[in-house]
Design an enzyme around this catalytic site. Sequence first.
Site, PDB file in Angstrom:
ATOM      1  N   GLY A  71       0.843  -1.192   0.000  1.00  0.00           N
ATOM      2  CA  GLY A  71       0.000   0.000   0.000  1.00  0.00           C
ATOM      3  C   GLY A  71       0.869   1.229   0.000  1.00  0.00           C
ATOM      4  O   GLY A  71       1.785   1.333   0.810  1.00  0.00           O
TER       5      GLY A  71
ATOM      6  N   ASN B 291      -5.782  -5.161   7.839  1.00  0.00           N
ATOM      7  CA  ASN B 291      -5.542  -5.521   6.448  1.00  0.00           C
ATOM      8  C   ASN B 291      -6.593  -6.537   6.049  1.00  0.00           C
ATOM      9  O   ASN B 291      -6.760  -7.551   6.713  1.00  0.00           O
ATOM     10  CB  ASN B 291      -4.131  -6.123   6.290  1.00  0.00           C
ATOM     11  CG  ASN B 291      -3.909  -6.761   4.918  1.00  0.00           C
ATOM     12  OD1 ASN B 291      -3.226  -7.764   4.802  1.00  0.00           O
ATOM     13  ND2 ASN B 291      -4.477  -6.191   3.893  1.00  0.00           N
ATOM     14  N   GLY B 292      -7.293  -6.239   4.972  1.00  0.00           N
ATOM     15  CA  GLY B 292      -8.337  -7.151   4.523  1.00  0.00           C
ATOM     16  C   GLY B 292      -9.548  -6.364   4.099  1.00  0.00           C
ATOM     17  O   GLY B 292      -9.441  -5.195   3.724  1.00  0.00           O
TER      18      GLY B 292
END
Length: 466
Positions: A27, A106-107
Site C-alpha cells: 500500500g 488488512n483485509g
Amino acid sequence: CGVFGVVGITEASNFVALGLHALQHRGQEAGGIVTYDSHTGFNQARRMGLVRDNFTSADMMALLPGQIGIGHVRYSTAGHKGQTAIRDVQPFFGEFSMGGAAIAHNGNITNAVALRRELIERGSIFQSSSDSECIIHLMARSMGRTIPDRMEEALRKVEGAFSVVAMTQSKLVGCRDPLGVRPLVLGKLGDGWVLSSETCALDIVGADFVREIEPGEMVVISAEEGVQSHYPFRRAKSRFCIFEHVYFSRPDSILGGRSVYETREAIGRELAKEAPVDADLVCPVPDSGTPAAIGFSLESGIPYAMGIIRNQYMGRTFIEPSEQIRNMGVRLKLNVNRALIRGKRVILVDDSVVRGTTSQKIKEMILEAGAAEVHFRIASPPTQWPCFYGVDTPEREKLLAATMTEDEMRDHLGVDSLKFISLDGLYRAVGEARGRDATSPQYCDACFSGDYPVAPSDMIERGFIT
Ligand code: 5GP
Ligand code: SF4
Ligand code: MG
C-alpha cells in the site's frame, strides 16, 4: 494493506517505520503510526504518501515516543478508490473506560455496510469512510472487561478477511480471520515482539521469524508475559489467499513455510510445461513477473533477458487509483530494451492480466521496438471475478477475462499467443502435488474460480451480485 506492530522495544516508532517501509508494496497511498508512552500517552501520526517521505525525520522519537507501537500502510479497495482522505488513514484509535486502543486492519469486511448502518442507528459517530472503523465502534459497544476481550467480541461480528494488529497501553494484539485469508506473522526482537504482514519486514528490523499467526488465532502480547494465544472463532478450514503467492507478497517473504520467490519460479516452470512455445527470449514484465520468467526460462531452456526495463522510482501501476494515471503509468514505469528485442521472438511473462492495460501497452511498445513475435504467458489463471477480501480488483465488467475467452483476449491484444497457467498448475506450484481439491479447496482462489469462501453479503445486499 500492510500492518506492523512492536512491543517491548526501545524507540518503537523507528522500528514500526522501518517495518512499514518493507511493507510498502502492500500500500502506497498513505501510512500511519500510533505509539504509547507513559509520559505523553498515545501519540498518533497519519500521512498521505510513502513511509520514507513521512516517517524518517530525526524528530520521530519526539513525535512518537514509547516502547509499543503499531502502524499501517494503506491502499484503498473497492468503493473508496482515489479518495483517500487523511481521516481514512489507519490506525484507528478509540478511548474506552479501561483505556485507549489503536487498531490497524488488512483485509476487507464483507458485512461492513450492514454493520455500519446498525452502529449508526444505535448512536455510533463514524470519523471515516473506512469499513475498518466498525471494529472500534463494535468494541465500544462491547461489555467486555478488557480491551482484548472487547476486540474478540467485536471481531466475532465481523465477516470477511482480516489480519488485525492492535495495541493498548501495554499490550500488542494480533488476530487473523477464521479462514486466514490475509497473512500475519510473529517475530522476536531481543526482549520484544513483532507482528507483521510479511516476514520481509521482520528481516529489515533484524527480528527472528517465530511463526505465522494461525487462521482464527488471536495473540495478546506483552513484554512481561510474552505471547498468549486463543481462538475466539469457530474453527474452519484455512483458505489463505493464493494471490499473495502470485503477486501481492514480496518475493523474499516466506508464506506457509514456502519462499514466495521459489513458488513464483515454480509457477513459471509449470507454465513452461503447460504452454510451451518456440522463441528466442523469455522476458519478464518487471518486477512482478520476474521470478516466474526465470522459472519459465529454466524449464524451457530459452534464454532469460531483461527485455523490459523498469523505472524503479514509479510505484505499482494498479495502486495508482485513477484510470488516467494508470494508463500513462505503464509507459512511465516500463520501457522496452530496444537493442535486445529487435527481430526476436519474445515470450513475455507477467503475473496477471486484470483490465489488460499493462499487456496492451507492453505489446505496443514491444512491436514498435521491432519484435518478430510476441507471446504472453501469465503466472495466474484468468482473473474473472472481483476480490472482496482486500485486493483491489475492479468491477467484473472491467476484468478482461470476465468478458472474453483466452483466444478472444489474444486477438484483442493482437499478440501471437496468450496462455494463462491453469488453476491446478498454480496449486501444484504452491506445493499441492495433486492440484486443487475441488470439494474443499486449500486456498481462496475466488478471483479465478468465482468460489467465494465468505459470502460477500454487502455486495449481495446492494444487488451487485447474486
Ligand atoms: P492490468 O494492466 O491488466 O489491469 O493489470 C495487470 C497488472 O497489474 C499486472 O502487471 C500486475 O502486476 C498488476 N496487478 C496485479 N494484481 C493486481 C490486482 O489485484 N489488481 C490490479 N488492478 N492489478 C494487479
Ligand atoms: Fe486472494 Fe483472489 Fe481470494 Fe482475493 S479473491 S483473497 S485476491 S485469492
Ligand atoms: Mg506487474
